[in-house]
Write a protein that holds these residues in place. Structure first.
Motif, mmCIF file in Angstrom:
data_model
loop_
_atom_site.group_PDB
_atom_site.id
_atom_site.type_symbol
_atom_site.label_atom_id
_atom_site.label_comp_id
_atom_site.label_asym_id
_atom_site.label_seq_id
_atom_site.Cartn_x
_atom_site.Cartn_y
_atom_site.Cartn_z
ATOM 1 N N GLY A 55 0.578 -1.310 0.044
ATOM 2 C CA GLY A 55 0.538 -0.196 -0.214
ATOM 3 C C GLY A 55 0.990 1.371 0.219
ATOM 4 O O GLY A 55 0.536 2.490 -0.210
ATOM 5 N N ILE A 56 2.355 1.555 0.132
ATOM 6 C CA ILE A 56 2.842 1.944 -0.113
ATOM 7 C C ILE A 56 3.182 2.438 -1.120
ATOM 8 O O ILE A 56 4.174 1.889 -1.667
ATOM 9 C CB ILE A 56 3.875 2.255 1.731
ATOM 10 N N ALA A 57 3.478 4.264 -1.225
ATOM 11 C CA ALA A 57 4.281 3.911 -3.264
ATOM 12 C C ALA A 57 5.413 4.159 -2.986
ATOM 13 O O ALA A 57 6.308 5.230 -2.112
ATOM 14 C CB ALA A 57 3.447 6.284 -2.934
ATOM 15 N N THR A 58 6.301 3.704 -3.408
ATOM 16 C CA THR A 58 7.622 3.064 -2.830
ATOM 17 C C THR A 58 8.333 3.754 -3.806
ATOM 18 O O THR A 58 9.292 4.375 -3.819
ATOM 19 C CB THR A 58 7.837 2.097 -3.092
ATOM 20 N N ASN A 59 8.271 4.951 -4.571
ATOM 21 C CA ASN A 59 8.906 5.269 -5.727
ATOM 22 C C ASN A 59 8.631 7.352 -4.584
ATOM 23 O O ASN A 59 8.250 7.493 -5.556
ATOM 24 C CB ASN A 59 8.638 5.470 -6.736
ATOM 25 N N MET A 140 -3.716 2.584 4.237
ATOM 26 C CA MET A 140 -4.400 2.442 5.182
ATOM 27 C C MET A 140 -5.838 2.549 4.193
ATOM 28 O O MET A 140 -5.557 2.642 3.166
ATOM 29 C CB MET A 140 -5.131 3.557 5.808
ATOM 30 N N ASP A 141 -6.765 1.521 5.325
ATOM 31 C CA ASP A 141 -7.605 1.372 4.516
ATOM 32 C C ASP A 141 -9.094 2.151 5.429
ATOM 33 O O ASP A 141 -9.184 1.976 6.548
ATOM 34 C CB ASP A 141 -8.857 0.094 4.829
ATOM 35 N N ILE A 142 -9.865 2.617 4.701
ATOM 36 C CA ILE A 142 -10.851 3.722 5.097
ATOM 37 C C ILE A 142 -12.116 2.563 5.453
ATOM 38 O O ILE A 142 -12.789 2.368 4.575
ATOM 39 C CB ILE A 142 -11.439 4.826 3.954
ATOM 40 N N ILE A 143 -12.430 1.950 6.641
ATOM 41 C CA ILE A 143 -13.912 0.605 7.179
ATOM 42 C C ILE A 143 -14.311 1.183 7.217
ATOM 43 O O ILE A 143 -15.573 1.092 6.945
ATOM 44 C CB ILE A 143 -12.973 0.426 7.726
ATOM 45 N N LYS A 144 -14.890 2.962 7.473
ATOM 46 C CA LYS A 144 -15.945 3.440 7.825
ATOM 47 C C LYS A 144 -16.278 5.068 7.079
ATOM 48 O O LYS A 144 -14.987 5.745 7.143
ATOM 49 C CB LYS A 144 -16.840 3.707 9.100
ATOM 50 N N SER A 197 -5.184 1.264 9.522
ATOM 51 C CA SER A 197 -3.713 0.704 9.162
ATOM 52 C C SER A 197 -3.354 -0.480 8.804
ATOM 53 O O SER A 197 -3.884 -1.261 9.059
ATOM 54 C CB SER A 197 -2.622 1.060 9.600
ATOM 55 N N LYS A 198 -2.929 -0.794 7.563
ATOM 56 C CA LYS A 198 -2.673 -1.854 6.678
ATOM 57 C C LYS A 198 -1.391 -2.697 7.083
ATOM 58 O O LYS A 198 -0.581 -3.083 7.016
ATOM 59 C CB LYS A 198 -1.520 -1.546 5.192
ATOM 60 N N GLN A 199 -0.294 -1.168 8.215
ATOM 61 C CA GLN A 199 0.795 -0.868 8.356
ATOM 62 C C GLN A 199 1.318 -2.632 9.682
ATOM 63 O O GLN A 199 0.102 -2.366 10.529
ATOM 64 C CB GLN A 199 1.305 0.352 9.123
ATOM 65 N N GLN A 200 1.437 -3.139 9.879
ATOM 66 C CA GLN A 200 1.792 -4.260 10.747
ATOM 67 C C GLN A 200 3.389 -4.280 11.164
ATOM 68 O O GLN A 200 3.850 -3.496 11.023
ATOM 69 C CB GLN A 200 1.646 -6.035 9.759
ATOM 70 N N GLY A 201 3.395 -5.157 12.233
ATOM 71 C CA GLY A 201 4.665 -6.234 13.156
ATOM 72 C C GLY A 201 4.562 -4.394 14.506
ATOM 73 O O GLY A 201 3.762 -3.952 14.913
ATOM 74 N N GLN A 208 -2.353 2.877 14.909
ATOM 75 C CA GLN A 208 -3.893 3.366 14.647
ATOM 76 C C GLN A 208 -4.902 3.949 15.312
ATOM 77 O O GLN A 208 -5.320 4.521 15.908
ATOM 78 C CB GLN A 208 -4.631 1.781 15.159
ATOM 79 N N LYS A 209 -3.705 5.196 16.667
ATOM 80 C CA LYS A 209 -3.630 6.195 17.177
ATOM 81 C C LYS A 209 -3.590 7.509 16.637
ATOM 82 O O LYS A 209 -2.982 8.307 16.630
ATOM 83 C CB LYS A 209 -3.172 5.853 18.094
ATOM 84 N N ASN A 210 -4.260 7.292 15.328
ATOM 85 C CA ASN A 210 -3.463 8.886 14.308
ATOM 86 C C ASN A 210 -5.012 9.438 14.000
ATOM 87 O O ASN A 210 -6.169 9.129 13.665
ATOM 88 C CB ASN A 210 -3.181 8.338 13.275
#
Length: 421
Positions: A55-59, A140-144, A197-201, A208-210
């Motif tokens: 999901g990150i724009a690596t460029n 990130m995923d907009i769930i609502k 957030s799609k981020q893991q680790g 998730q707290k932003n």
């Protein structure tokens, strides 16, 4: 090749000493097994690391202002400066190869003093002022609801997109967040979206707290004027951000009267460059896997060749009789090569099958793990093309292993062979 007598003879030769045949075949089995497992492990590690970039724009590169380290045009060194809204417009105008230039501002963090209130509940969160394109740069995923849009930017609306971590601290279990208000530093913002957030680790919980609000609203509400904290810059696909970076830094230095040779005045992080370094590492690991697997396979092939030489020596009298009865050198050579190729392919395919079974079990174990728990290893697998290449290697190895014994066999003279006891 399709005569039953030939296959009976091959099986009879290989089963005459089964223990020796098994030990001989194990070398090729182990070589192919190691090759497939190493390649699968490398792919699994690569998939796991790349999952972190999902999901990150690596460029993309990130840029922020720092203290100058050199005097320039009468201005002293150790001078502080800030990016401005005009810098964003200048970069967009000068560099059409930039896809996104996203100015960003930040207020507080999740470990700081309480800055968000809802009813009787209060807590500390990181507040970001952003443009709509950020969602295309950050996973990130907009769930609502929705994310910040261009109309929010133009009208400086007091709207907010909050994370699941914010909901868990400020809302009840079944309470609906969309349409409610949260107070950020004493100013009310209406919640229009909830993200995950799609981020893991390790940083997953923190992400998730932003709280995201429109960039223009952030500047107006918190008295930032036209100050920009930092920027996220993404290049178009046909251009790498690494190629554009020198020009970007040159423009910023020119706009803020910074010495062109001052490399410390503008902080930056090139995500594309780091991503390519990781990709290069995996390419090296793949080469090492092929190298190690091939060496082990070669040792197995040498073992088969040595054993076939012994077999030819033991069957000297038999070969002499066959030659005396009219067997051609081609027939003798074909028989020895058939035995070598058959043993090599059977042991190699068994190695591929066992390795595939282990990889399948490993994938089942990884799939059963809770989401987010496994971040460094994902979907270990081997391409079908690699299996075909392995098959070709096995056939070639079988021919190589049987060539010298076959040549030895056809060089046996019938008279000398018949004298052999």
């Amino acid at each position: 090749m399709f005569k039953k007598d030939n296959w009976d003879e091959i099986l009879q030769a290989l089963t005459a000493n089964p223990f020796r045949t098994i030990l001989t075949a194990f070398g090729v089995f182990w070589g192919i097994f190691i090759l497939v497992i190493l390649l699968a492990a490398g792919n699994g590690l690569e998939n796991g690391i790349k999952k972190g970039f999902d999901g990150i724009a690596t460029n993309t590169m990130f840029m922020w202002s720092q203290t100058t380290s050199k005097a320039y045009k009468g201005l002293p060194k150790t001078r502080r400066y800030d990016f401005r809204n005009s810098d964003v417009a200048a970069l967009k105008a000068a560099l059409p190869d930039l896809l996104y230039v996203s100015p960003r501002n930040q207020l507080g963090d999740f470990n700081g003093t309480n800055n968000v209130v809802r009813g009787t509940k209060t807590s500390s969160f990181t507040i970001y002022g952003d443009y709509p394109e950020l969602i295309k740069q950050q996973p990130m995923d907009i769930i609502k609801g929705r994310f910040v849009n261009q109309q929010d930017i133009q009208e400086k609306r007091k709207v907010a997109v909050i994370g699941k971590g914010v909901i868990s601290e400020l809302y009840g279990k079944e309470e609906e967040a969309i349409g409610t208000y949260v107070k950020i530093n004493g100013i009310n913002f209406m919640v229009v979206g909830v993200y995950k957030s799609k981020q893991q680790g390790g940083n997953a919980e923190q992400e998730q707290k932003n709280i995201f609000i429109p960039f223009t609203t952030f500047q107006q509400s918190f008295n930032y004027g036209d100050k920009v904290g930092w920027m996220a810059l993404t290049a178009k696909d046909e251009t790498s951000i690494t190629e554009l970076k020198p020009k970007i830094l040159e423009i910023i230095k020119s706009l803020h009267s910074i010495n062109p040779t001052d490399d410390r005045a503008v902080g930056n992080f090139d995500l594309y460059e780091q991503f390519n370094k990781v990709q290069s590492l995996f390419n090296i690991l793949k080469v090492i896997a092929y190298f190690v697997g091939t060496l082990v396979l070669i040792s197995g092939v040498i073992g088969i060749s040595n054993i076939m030489l012994i077999v030819v020596k033991e069957r000297t009298k038999e070969i002499g009789i066959r030659r005396a009865l009219g067997a051609t050198p081609g027939a003798i050579r074909g028989q020895i090569l058939s035995e070598s190729i058959f043993l090599t392919i059977i042991s190699g395919m068994l190695g591929i099958a066992v390795a595939t079974g282990i990889i399948a079990l490993l994938n089942l174990a990884l799939d059963s793990m809770p989401p987010g728990e496994n971040t460094m290893f994902a979907n270990p697998s081997v391409d079908l093309g690699v299996v075909f290449v392995a098959l070709l290697i096995l056939v070639g190895s079988g021919l190589l292993a049987g060539f010298i014994p076959a040549q030895t066999a056809i060089n046996v003279k019938p008279v000398d062979a018949l004298r052999t006891e």
